[in-house]
Design a protein around this motif. Structure first.
Motif, PDB file in Angstrom:
ATOM      1  N   GLY A   1     -33.926  52.974  27.928  1.00 16.35           N
ATOM      2  CA  GLY A   1     -35.219  53.663  27.850  1.00 16.35           C
ATOM      3  C   GLY A   1     -35.996  53.294  26.586  1.00 16.35           C
ATOM      4  O   GLY A   1     -37.020  53.893  26.270  1.00 16.35           O
TER       5      GLY A   1
ATOM      6  N   LYS B   1     -47.829  50.967  26.906  1.00 21.49           N
ATOM      7  CA  LYS B   1     -46.497  50.620  27.399  1.00 21.49           C
ATOM      8  C   LYS B   1     -46.400  50.960  28.887  1.00 21.49           C
ATOM      9  O   LYS B   1     -46.748  52.066  29.302  1.00 21.49           O
ATOM     10  CB  LYS B   1     -45.431  51.385  26.598  1.00 21.49           C
TER      11      LYS B   1
ATOM     12  N   ASP C   1     -40.185  52.754  25.277  1.00 22.83           N
ATOM     13  CA  ASP C   1     -41.087  53.768  24.682  1.00 22.83           C
ATOM     14  C   ASP C   1     -41.020  53.677  23.162  1.00 22.83           C
ATOM     15  O   ASP C   1     -42.029  53.773  22.467  1.00 22.83           O
ATOM     16  CB  ASP C   1     -40.639  55.195  25.054  1.00 22.83           C
TER      17      ASP C   1
ATOM     18  N   LYS D   1     -36.552  62.932  30.054  1.00 22.21           N
ATOM     19  CA  LYS D   1     -36.342  61.489  30.217  1.00 22.21           C
ATOM     20  C   LYS D   1     -37.626  60.674  30.107  1.00 22.21           C
ATOM     21  O   LYS D   1     -37.586  59.472  29.860  1.00 22.21           O
ATOM     22  CB  LYS D   1     -35.688  61.245  31.579  1.00 22.21           C
TER      23      LYS D   1
END
Ligand code: ADP
Ligand code: ASP
Ligand code: MG
Length: 437
Positions: A196, A5, A199, A254
């Motif tokens: 986000g 990724k 992931d 994060k």
């Protein structure tokens, strides 16, 4: 099969996209999951916001400016005019689709379609770039195999049954590209895995395909022992267990989406956090094995609300806690921390959607106090009973900061403390000095 990724900064400029070819070993069987180009999702959020506010002038200004950004981006990405023209057609198509939303009623469904454009664009541009370079690859639409169920939970079995046949239908191909972040929901509508979320996509795909490794390529050399945006002298951790990484992600580190370690942990698939800007750096390896340090890392999660229920009448009565928890269950609101005394119970939540209704129902049991703008500081390490002395160092590091709640002993690898958000930065710095320097 490996899953790689690449996050927003890793595809953040034409040069970075070109550089990916040096990182990806094109002979290895793999699926490459891409985020949107950095900054794009924030801009799409701003466009949606303007449309919610019926501010069409602002929306069109924002759309035009992002369109121009991509017009320039593709000029620098392709050398062959055949590919440049195809890229321009593609960009125009996506921006015309976004512009069409300025005509009609704007709801959450239109918003989600707008938010999906970032990953749709980055993957299409990368696929086209690989074609220009003569690298064989296939672009697989995530909307065909990523799905959440009625509870909003990703459906790994659905991904396995829909993704594996797509891959098997291209036996000659080793490199597959797909979008992170986006999915369909239980109604078949375009949706996403929250900010986000790429992931999480990578980990879900890894789990669905029972991959041998998941690599998260980002702009830093692995999980650091504290938040590098706030604390100086943080350093990367070479090894973390799934549980430790999951705690750090959930409590605010994060570098990983909060839920992203869970699918990998379920199928024991090693996760590597690697740095696109420094590909030879060792990064962090996440497996069942922990590293050697006793105290691993500190993270912080903002936006926490503490709820205190004072009830001299009821706490000692059996069944009281069940009734309290049932209120949170009814409103599908997870509790992060909990502490009790003889007369009171305090819990923290971060989803405040139903806060007022929860507060009203809890008021039946006693006096309810709500404290907003709090942060959970989470210290992850080995705090088994044998590892004595570490809790005192944590408290020592925080002796000048008001602590509102403490959770210790729930698991062997976590101490959580609740502070006001205004004290968070100082708490992280001071703890770092006491625990690591
Ligand atoms: P991507 O766009 O690749 O997904 P993110 O910005 O989501 O990247 O995550 C990487 C960033 O996370 C780093 O640049 C760093 O500033 C931040 N970060 C916060 N806490 C940590 C931590 N404990 N270790 C490493 N990075 C962290
Ligand atoms: N593009 C999405 C975001 O900015 C998903 C991701 O980058 O992981 O939140
Ligand atoms: Mg990220």
């Amino acid at each position: 099969m490996h899953v790689l990724k690449f996050g927003g900064t890793s595809v953040g400029s034409p040069e970075r996209i070109k550089g990916l070819i040096d990182i990806i070993d094109v002979r290895q069987k793999q699926i490459v999951v891409l985020s949107a180009v950095s900054g794009t999702t924030n801009k799409l959020v701003a466009i949606a916001q303007a449309l919610y506010e019926y501010n069409h002038v602002k929306a069109i200004e924002l759309i035009d400016s992002l369109h121009l950004f991509y017009a320039d981006f593709v000029q620098k990405l392709y050398t062959d005019s055949i590919y440049l023209v195809q890229a321009e057609v593609l960009i125009n198509h996506h921006f015309n689709a976004i512009r069409a939303f300025t005509q009609d009623l704007f709801t959450i469904n239109e918003e989600r379609v707008i938010l999906a454009q970032g990953e749709l664009i980055s993957t299409a541009l990368f696929q086209l770039y690989l074609q220009e370079k003569g690298v064989v690859s296939v672009l697989l639409p995530a909307l065909d195999f990523m799905r959440t169920d009625a509870e909003g939970e990703p459906d790994i079995a659905y991904t396995t049954t829909h993704l594996q046949p797509l891959i098997d239908s291209h036996p000659e191909v080793s490199l597959f590209i797909t979008q992170g972040y986006i999915c369909r929901n239980a109604f078949g509508e375009v949706d996403n895995l929250k900010r986000g979320g790429s992931d999480y996509s990578a980990s879900l795909i890894g789990a669905a395909l029972r991959a041998s490794e998941i690599q998260i390529w980002t702009d830093i050399d692995g999980m650091h022992n504290n938040d590098p945006r706030i604390v100086k002298n943080t350093r990367p951790l070479s090894q973390l267990s799934f549980d430790e990484a999951a705690e750090l992600a959930y409590f605010g580190a994060k570098i990983l989406h909060p839920q992203s370690i869970l699918p990998a942990r379920k199928y024991r698939i090693p996760v590597r956090l690697l740095n696109t800007m420094q590909p030879s750096a060792k990064g962090t390896l996440i497996t069942e094995q922990s590293g050697t340090e006793t105290i691993k890392a500190i993270a912080a999660k903002d936006g926490i609300v503490a709820i205190n229920i004072l009830s001299s009448r009821m706490l000692l009565a059996h069944g009281f806690l069940r009734k309290v928890f049932e209120v949170f269950e009814r409103y599908a609101t997870p509790i992060d921390m909990i502490t009790t005394s003889e007369v009171a119970v305090s819990v923290t939540i971060d989803n405040t959607t139903h806060l007022e209704k929860i507060r009203a129902e809890l008021a039946i049991f006693g006096e309810v106090k709500v404290d907003v703008d709090c942060s959970i500081i989470c210290v992850v390490g080995n705090f088994a009973a044998s590892a004595h002395g570490y809790a005192s160092r944590v408290f020592e590091g925080l002796k000048h900061i008001p602590i509102r709640m403490i959770s210790y002993g729930g698991s062997d690898n976590n101490i959580s403390l609740l502070v006001k958000t205004q004290d968070k930065n100082e708490a992280l710095k001071s703890l770092h000095g006491r625990l690591f320097d």
